[in-house]
Design a protein around this motif. Sequence first.
Motif, short mmCIF file in Angstrom:
data_model
loop_
_atom_site.label_atom_id
_atom_site.label_comp_id
_atom_site.label_asym_id
_atom_site.label_seq_id
_atom_site.Cartn_x
_atom_site.Cartn_y
_atom_site.Cartn_z
N UNK A 167 -14.60 -5.53 3.97
CA UNK A 167 -13.30 -6.17 4.17
C UNK A 167 -12.59 -6.38 2.82
N UNK A 168 -13.34 -6.83 1.83
CA UNK A 168 -12.74 -7.02 0.51
C UNK A 168 -12.22 -5.71 -0.02
N UNK A 169 -13.02 -4.66 0.16
CA UNK A 169 -12.61 -3.35 -0.30
C UNK A 169 -11.35 -2.88 0.41
N UNK A 170 -11.30 -3.16 1.71
CA UNK A 170 -10.13 -2.78 2.50
C UNK A 170 -8.86 -3.40 1.91
N UNK A 171 -8.96 -4.66 1.59
CA UNK A 171 -7.79 -5.34 1.00
C UNK A 171 -7.43 -4.79 -0.37
N UNK A 172 -8.47 -4.41 -1.12
CA UNK A 172 -8.19 -3.79 -2.43
C UNK A 172 -7.50 -2.44 -2.22
N UNK A 173 -8.07 -1.65 -1.30
CA UNK A 173 -7.57 -0.30 -1.09
C UNK A 173 -6.11 -0.27 -0.68
N UNK A 174 -5.72 -1.23 0.16
CA UNK A 174 -4.33 -1.25 0.62
C UNK A 174 -3.35 -1.39 -0.54
N UNK A 175 -3.77 -2.13 -1.56
CA UNK A 175 -2.87 -2.27 -2.72
C UNK A 175 -3.05 -1.13 -3.70
N UNK A 176 -4.33 -0.74 -3.83
CA UNK A 176 -4.69 0.21 -4.88
C UNK A 176 -4.01 1.57 -4.67
N UNK A 177 -3.79 1.94 -3.43
CA UNK A 177 -3.24 3.26 -3.16
C UNK A 177 -1.88 3.44 -3.82
N UNK A 178 -1.09 2.38 -3.80
CA UNK A 178 0.23 2.45 -4.42
C UNK A 178 0.09 2.71 -5.92
N UNK A 179 -0.79 1.95 -6.52
CA UNK A 179 -1.07 2.09 -7.94
C UNK A 179 -1.57 3.50 -8.25
N UNK A 180 -2.45 3.97 -7.38
CA UNK A 180 -3.03 5.30 -7.56
C UNK A 180 -1.96 6.38 -7.52
N UNK A 181 -1.09 6.30 -6.53
CA UNK A 181 -0.05 7.33 -6.40
C UNK A 181 0.93 7.28 -7.55
N UNK A 182 1.23 6.07 -8.00
CA UNK A 182 2.16 5.93 -9.11
C UNK A 182 1.57 6.50 -10.39
#
Lengths: 214, 188
Positions: B51-66
């Motif tokens: 669950x913690x990872x899920x919450x990280x991933x939801x934000x991280x993807x934006x950072x990753x794409x940028x």
Amino acid sequence: MAAASKAAIPSSSAVLGSISTLNNPSLLKMSYYFTILSPTDTPLFNIAFGTSKGGGDGIARFRFPETAQYMNQFIIHSSLDILEEAQWTNGGMYLKHIDTYPPAAAYITAFLTPSGARFLLLHQPPNLPSSTSSSSGLGSSSLLGTAGSTTRASSSSIAANPTSPQTEEAVRQFMNEVYENYVKTAMSPFYKQGMEIKSPVFRTRVTAAGKKWL
Amino acid sequence: MSSTKTSRIGEETRVDKVNAELVTLTYGTIVAQLCQDYDSNYQDVNKQLDKMGYNIGMRLIEDFLAKSGVGRCANFRETADMIAKVGFKIFLNVTPTVTNWTSDNTQFSLIFEDNPLADFVELPDDGRAQDELWFSNILCGVLRGSLEMVQMQIEAHFVSDVLRGDDTTEMRVSLVRYIEDEMPPEEE
């Protein structure tokens, strides 16, 4: 403790000279007892092993009977006072040979970590049937030449003389390797400071370090 | 996008660095604390990490794409390459191997030769952690969260871990479906 009655050891150097010139390498296998103490003197880890160099089998054969192995711990802990005196004498972590317990011919070598954990290694030469027979007292320089098989004698020289520079260097290597592994073990998130080290990995690595250096 | 080009993006994308041991110790502490909080109920710990990872991933993807500047992947195979060679490379500086594809190209495995989260770690020897705890389970959640944000519903779980004494650390990732754009409900 019949084992300890062989000879009241007069001074370590005299006896060491005689041991180092013995020709039978099988008699030169040292027994080791290694302990890690927390800064508050709680034992964190114990292991007993024997010489592996020069064809040693790595099995500890202490002079105490099996039922009296607590004597090792007793001797090690009794050197803590001396350790506390010695720890401020130099800046190094490795304090070399700090204490001897003559009745059992037990030599204590110490290593301090900056956080206050103490690594103590007790080494005990084997019980010699005639420990003063062939004494020529040549010291450690005679190690290489006198024994029947040169290679075996030189590689078992660690066992032969607990206070020689070779031994101190070997123990230093051993201590450093254990220290490295101790740090890694202490970094494990499931290890709590001051808790007994139960990790089988750590035990294996200490055994390996003992095999490699002692 | 060719596989070598993908690797280059992973290599060239510069990110601020942080000491690996800081990450390792921080993550280790989180897991150890969870184990304590959940009274060593490792199933719950796994769930929580995910669950913690899920919450990280939801934000991280934006950072990753940028940061990486990559565009849309043409297929799931490309996605897998992107995860392994760019995503893991950027954020953890490791490149897991993508392998064991199913014939319909919807499931693959990531084999981690090196897992910075698990450095120094030895699982508790209570006889259960070795069988129940997936120490790095947060990574599954991160993948699930980040891919969900780019219209992919996936399922990820570890199937082996060197911490448990297995030979490899392997995560199985399966594509459940592409999430179609859902129109907002018509106003009456």
